[in-house]
Design a protein around this motif. Structure first.
Motif, PDB file in Angstrom:
ATOM      1  N   TRP A  20       0.820  -1.215   0.000  1.00 41.26           N
ATOM      2  CA  TRP A  20       0.000   0.000   0.000  1.00 41.26           C
ATOM      3  C   TRP A  20       0.855   1.267   0.000  1.00 41.26           C
ATOM      4  O   TRP A  20       0.371   2.339  -0.398  1.00 41.26           O
ATOM      5  CB  TRP A  20      -0.941   0.014   1.220  1.00 41.26           C
ATOM      6  CG  TRP A  20      -0.237  -0.082   2.536  1.00 41.26           C
ATOM      7  CD1 TRP A  20       0.041  -1.222   3.242  1.00 41.26           C
ATOM      8  CD2 TRP A  20       0.298   1.006   3.309  1.00 41.26           C
ATOM      9  NE1 TRP A  20       0.717  -0.918   4.389  1.00 41.26           N
ATOM     10  CE2 TRP A  20       0.884   0.441   4.465  1.00 41.26           C
ATOM     11  CE3 TRP A  20       0.339   2.394   3.139  1.00 41.26           C
ATOM     12  CZ2 TRP A  20       1.504   1.220   5.443  1.00 41.26           C
ATOM     13  CZ3 TRP A  20       0.963   3.164   4.120  1.00 41.26           C
ATOM     14  CH2 TRP A  20       1.530   2.575   5.247  1.00 41.26           C
ATOM     15  N   ALA A  21       2.121   1.146   0.389  1.00 36.78           N
ATOM     16  CA  ALA A  21       2.946   2.344   0.609  1.00 36.78           C
ATOM     17  C   ALA A  21       3.594   2.815  -0.684  1.00 36.78           C
ATOM     18  O   ALA A  21       4.820   2.824  -0.809  1.00 36.78           O
ATOM     19  CB  ALA A  21       3.991   2.069   1.688  1.00 36.78           C
ATOM     20  N   ILE A  22       2.798   3.211  -1.653  1.00 40.12           N
ATOM     21  CA  ILE A  22       3.361   3.616  -2.945  1.00 40.12           C
ATOM     22  C   ILE A  22       3.711   5.104  -2.980  1.00 40.12           C
ATOM     23  O   ILE A  22       4.411   5.549  -3.880  1.00 40.12           O
ATOM     24  CB  ILE A  22       2.394   3.309  -4.108  1.00 40.12           C
ATOM     25  CG1 ILE A  22       1.116   4.122  -3.962  1.00 40.12           C
ATOM     26  CG2 ILE A  22       2.093   1.826  -4.188  1.00 40.12           C
ATOM     27  CD1 ILE A  22       0.297   4.141  -5.236  1.00 40.12           C
ATOM     28  N   LEU A  23       3.216   5.892  -2.036  1.00 41.93           N
ATOM     29  CA  LEU A  23       3.510   7.325  -2.030  1.00 41.93           C
ATOM     30  C   LEU A  23       4.646   7.653  -1.076  1.00 41.93           C
ATOM     31  O   LEU A  23       5.118   8.788  -1.046  1.00 41.93           O
ATOM     32  CB  LEU A  23       2.257   8.121  -1.640  1.00 41.93           C
ATOM     33  CG  LEU A  23       1.082   7.938  -2.602  1.00 41.93           C
ATOM     34  CD1 LEU A  23      -0.175   8.582  -2.060  1.00 41.93           C
ATOM     35  CD2 LEU A  23       1.421   8.501  -3.973  1.00 41.93           C
ATOM     36  N   GLU A  24       5.066   6.664  -0.330  1.00 44.81           N
ATOM     37  CA  GLU A  24       6.169   6.837   0.601  1.00 44.81           C
ATOM     38  C   GLU A  24       7.474   6.473  -0.113  1.00 44.81           C
ATOM     39  O   GLU A  24       7.509   5.550  -0.920  1.00 44.81           O
ATOM     40  CB  GLU A  24       5.994   5.922   1.827  1.00 44.81           C
ATOM     41  CG  GLU A  24       4.893   6.351   2.784  1.00 44.81           C
ATOM     42  CD  GLU A  24       3.488   6.038   2.282  1.00 44.81           C
ATOM     43  OE1 GLU A  24       3.350   5.364   1.241  1.00 44.81           O
ATOM     44  OE2 GLU A  24       2.525   6.471   2.935  1.00 44.81           O
ATOM     45  N   ARG A  25       8.512   7.226   0.195  1.00 48.17           N
ATOM     46  CA  ARG A  25       9.827   6.889  -0.349  1.00 48.17           C
ATOM     47  C   ARG A  25      10.749   6.596   0.827  1.00 48.17           C
ATOM     48  O   ARG A  25      10.891   7.410   1.736  1.00 48.17           O
ATOM     49  CB  ARG A  25      10.386   8.049  -1.171  1.00 48.17           C
ATOM     50  CG  ARG A  25      11.701   7.696  -1.844  1.00 48.17           C
ATOM     51  CD  ARG A  25      12.399   8.882  -2.447  1.00 48.17           C
ATOM     52  NE  ARG A  25      11.604   9.574  -3.449  1.00 48.17           N
ATOM     53  CZ  ARG A  25      12.013  10.673  -4.079  1.00 48.17           C
ATOM     54  NH1 ARG A  25      13.195  11.194  -3.803  1.00 48.17           N
ATOM     55  NH2 ARG A  25      11.246  11.247  -4.967  1.00 48.17           N
ATOM     56  N   MET A  26      11.341   5.422   0.810  1.00 54.70           N
ATOM     57  CA  MET A  26      12.246   5.034   1.884  1.00 54.70           C
ATOM     58  C   MET A  26      13.679   4.992   1.366  1.00 54.70           C
ATOM     59  O   MET A  26      13.977   4.301   0.391  1.00 54.70           O
ATOM     60  CB  MET A  26      11.864   3.648   2.436  1.00 54.70           C
ATOM     61  CG  MET A  26      10.782   3.677   3.499  1.00 54.70           C
ATOM     62  SD  MET A  26       9.178   4.290   2.922  1.00 54.70           S
ATOM     63  CE  MET A  26       8.668   2.980   1.815  1.00 54.70           C
ATOM     64  N   THR A  27      14.540   5.750   1.999  1.00 48.49           N
ATOM     65  CA  THR A  27      15.966   5.651   1.684  1.00 48.49           C
ATOM     66  C   THR A  27      16.595   4.741   2.743  1.00 48.49           C
ATOM     67  O   THR A  27      15.889   4.140   3.547  1.00 48.49           O
ATOM     68  CB  THR A  27      16.631   7.029   1.720  1.00 48.49           C
ATOM     69  OG1 THR A  27      16.687   7.477   3.075  1.00 48.49           O
ATOM     70  CG2 THR A  27      15.854   8.036   0.881  1.00 48.49           C
ATOM     71  N   GLU A  28      17.903   4.670   2.759  1.00 50.29           N
ATOM     72  CA  GLU A  28      18.596   3.866   3.777  1.00 50.29           C
ATOM     73  C   GLU A  28      18.182   4.284   5.182  1.00 50.29           C
ATOM     74  O   GLU A  28      18.030   3.445   6.064  1.00 50.29           O
ATOM     75  CB  GLU A  28      20.112   4.059   3.632  1.00 50.29           C
ATOM     76  CG  GLU A  28      20.740   3.309   2.484  1.00 50.29           C
ATOM     77  CD  GLU A  28      20.814   1.811   2.764  1.00 50.29           C
ATOM     78  OE1 GLU A  28      21.334   1.428   3.823  1.00 50.29           O
ATOM     79  OE2 GLU A  28      20.326   1.045   1.917  1.00 50.29           O
ATOM     80  N   THR A  29      18.019   5.582   5.370  1.00 50.46           N
ATOM     81  CA  THR A  29      17.842   6.078   6.739  1.00 50.46           C
ATOM     82  C   THR A  29      16.601   6.946   6.923  1.00 50.46           C
ATOM     83  O   THR A  29      16.344   7.382   8.044  1.00 50.46           O
ATOM     84  CB  THR A  29      19.057   6.936   7.149  1.00 50.46           C
ATOM     85  OG1 THR A  29      19.202   8.000   6.191  1.00 50.46           O
ATOM     86  CG2 THR A  29      20.329   6.105   7.185  1.00 50.46           C
ATOM     87  N   THR A  54      -2.761  -8.113  -3.450  1.00 48.94           N
ATOM     88  CA  THR A  54      -2.265  -6.788  -3.076  1.00 48.94           C
ATOM     89  C   THR A  54      -1.279  -6.219  -4.113  1.00 48.94           C
ATOM     90  O   THR A  54      -1.114  -5.013  -4.189  1.00 48.94           O
ATOM     91  CB  THR A  54      -1.594  -6.827  -1.691  1.00 48.94           C
ATOM     92  OG1 THR A  54      -0.595  -7.851  -1.696  1.00 48.94           O
ATOM     93  CG2 THR A  54      -2.603  -7.111  -0.602  1.00 48.94           C
ATOM     94  N   THR A  55      -0.650  -7.073  -4.885  1.00 42.55           N
ATOM     95  CA  THR A  55       0.235  -6.571  -5.945  1.00 42.55           C
ATOM     96  C   THR A  55      -0.567  -5.815  -6.991  1.00 42.55           C
ATOM     97  O   THR A  55      -0.214  -4.698  -7.397  1.00 42.55           O
ATOM     98  CB  THR A  55       0.975  -7.744  -6.619  1.00 42.55           C
ATOM     99  OG1 THR A  55       1.661  -8.501  -5.619  1.00 42.55           O
ATOM    100  CG2 THR A  55       1.963  -7.246  -7.637  1.00 42.55           C
ATOM    101  N   PHE A  56      -1.650  -6.424  -7.410  1.00 39.91           N
ATOM    102  CA  PHE A  56      -2.514  -5.768  -8.393  1.00 39.91           C
ATOM    103  C   PHE A  56      -3.184  -4.537  -7.776  1.00 39.91           C
ATOM    104  O   PHE A  56      -3.342  -3.502  -8.437  1.00 39.91           O
ATOM    105  CB  PHE A  56      -3.554  -6.773  -8.894  1.00 39.91           C
ATOM    106  CG  PHE A  56      -4.481  -6.235  -9.946  1.00 39.91           C
ATOM    107  CD1 PHE A  56      -4.025  -5.401 -10.956  1.00 39.91           C
ATOM    108  CD2 PHE A  56      -5.836  -6.574  -9.930  1.00 39.91           C
ATOM    109  CE1 PHE A  56      -4.893  -4.918 -11.926  1.00 39.91           C
ATOM    110  CE2 PHE A  56      -6.698  -6.096 -10.898  1.00 39.91           C
ATOM    111  CZ  PHE A  56      -6.229  -5.264 -11.899  1.00 39.91           C
ATOM    112  N   ALA A  57      -3.532  -4.627  -6.511  1.00 37.58           N
ATOM    113  CA  ALA A  57      -4.133  -3.474  -5.834  1.00 37.58           C
ATOM    114  C   ALA A  57      -3.181  -2.274  -5.858  1.00 37.58           C
ATOM    115  O   ALA A  57      -3.603  -1.137  -6.059  1.00 37.58           O
ATOM    116  CB  ALA A  57      -4.505  -3.841  -4.395  1.00 37.58           C
ATOM    117  N   ALA A  58      -1.893  -2.541  -5.689  1.00 35.58           N
ATOM    118  CA  ALA A  58      -0.911  -1.452  -5.736  1.00 35.58           C
ATOM    119  C   ALA A  58      -0.886  -0.814  -7.124  1.00 35.58           C
ATOM    120  O   ALA A  58      -0.780   0.413  -7.255  1.00 35.58           O
ATOM    121  CB  ALA A  58       0.472  -1.986  -5.367  1.00 35.58           C
ATOM    122  N   THR A  59      -1.022  -1.642  -8.157  1.00 40.01           N
ATOM    123  CA  THR A  59      -1.083  -1.116  -9.525  1.00 40.01           C
ATOM    124  C   THR A  59      -2.274  -0.180  -9.677  1.00 40.01           C
ATOM    125  O   THR A  59      -2.155   0.918 -10.233  1.00 40.01           O
ATOM    126  CB  THR A  59      -1.205  -2.276 -10.528  1.00 40.01           C
ATOM    127  OG1 THR A  59      -0.070  -3.128 -10.390  1.00 40.01           O
ATOM    128  CG2 THR A  59      -1.285  -1.770 -11.956  1.00 40.01           C
TER     129      THR A  59
END
Length: 305
Positions: free
Chosen positions: A27-36, A141-146
């Motif tokens: 579900w977290a497609i608008l979040e961007r996670m870097t290393e930290t 949930t993969t298709f839901a993310a699409t």
DNA sequence: ATCCAGGCTCCTG
DNA sequence: CAGGAGCATGGA
């Protein structure tokens, strides 16, 4: 303009575990996670805002630094951003009673093993949780993310900060203006199209109001949500649990929850809805949290291949 | 190909 | 009130 504020979670807290969870969350497609760091753009107090969260402490002595970037960041916006992050990451909830429940049972105890360090993460807004629930009805949930990406591409905007673009979830008004054929052409079923547009229009019209629902007892809020087309019990429960942070709401009919419990207790099949309710009496008071960790067990199994 | 996905509405009996 | 069809598509 950027301002910074420090947050002190209830200790202990492992921000890196939260980042790891988010990296694997469909579900977290608008979040961007870097290393930290965790980065997310969203609307707060009517403004497009970029939030950037990173750890400046240790799990034992957690301190988080939140940077807030927007056209103008006044004290009210800074406070709203801090409150938002505290809610989304459940920074203020003391997990001690939940840990005591989990410790009483070896199988669930293993599923919720790191709950002492890492607490449930709530979806950024009840509206986003509702969209995610409707989109996710009856599909993987993969298709839901699409499909969620489609919605963002069709109606959302981009917040540009230092030449970097951060996608924004479209508002209910923006979604309500999408032409149904556009969604149908992008793999939305007729039903999902009608549901997504319908609830968005209801929010614009004021007949669906999350602030009102949040003030109701959970069961009343579920009943109220279910008056809308496309919102059944499961969807309503997901909105409360994932969007409003209800700690004791149990989506007992959920296929994923039934699968996870069936597997953990070696039933050789999905647990029935009734069996889920029976097991869940052991987690009374924290059934929403329990569901979070059961769902995460599926996410971890997926990551293992 | 067949079955199942983090279901809901509508229609039967 | 319980049970089942139809919805639409992707992944295993």
């Amino acid at each position: 303009m950027t301002r910074e504020i420090e947050l002190s979670p209830v200790a202990p807290y492992d921000f890196m575990a939260a980042l790891a969870y988010l990296r694997g969350a469909h579900w977290a497609i608008l979040e961007r996670m870097t290393e930290t760091a965790y980065l997310r753009a969203l609307h707060l107090l009517g403004q497009a805002v970029l939030l950037e969260l990173r750890s400046e402490g240790t799990p034992a002595q957690p301190r988080l630094a939140l940077r807030v970037t927007a056209a103008a960041v006044d004290d009210a916006l800074l406070a709203a951003a801090a409150a938002h992050i505290r809610r989304v990451f459940t920074l203020d909830v003391d997990p001690t009673p939940f840990l005591a429940l989990a410790a009483r049972e070896p199988i669930f105890g293993a599923v919720a093993q790191d709950a002492a360090l890492f607490r449930p993460i709530i979806i950024a807004s009840p509206y986003e949780a509702l969209l995610w629930a409707i989109i996710g009805q009856q599909i993987n949930t993969t298709f839901a993310a699409t499909l969620k990406r489609v919605l963002v591409e069709l109606a959302g905007h981009t917040l540009v900060i230092d030449d970097e673009g951060f996608p924004l979830l479209p508002t209910p008004a923006e979604v309500a203006q999408i032409v149904p054929a556009a969604l149908r052409a992008r793999q939305f079923s007729g039903q999902k199209t009608a549901y997504v547009l319908g609830v968005s229009a209801a929010i614009v019209a004021g007949t669906l109001d999350f602030a009102q629902l949040a003030a109701l007892p959970a069961e009343d809020a579920i009943t109220a949500l279910m008056q809308h087309k496309g919102i059944g019990r499961w969807t309503a429960e997901c909105v409360l649990m994932r969007g409003l942070g209800a700690v004791d709401v149990l989506p007992a009919g959920d296929v994923g929850l039934r699968a996870a419990i069936g597997r953990a207790y070696a039933l050789g099949r999905h647990a029935s809805e009734t069996e889920v309710r029976e097991r869940a009496t052991a987690w009374a008071g924290w059934r929403g949290w329990a569901t979070f960790y059961w769902w995460r067990s599926l996410q971890l199994a997926r990551a293992m291949g």
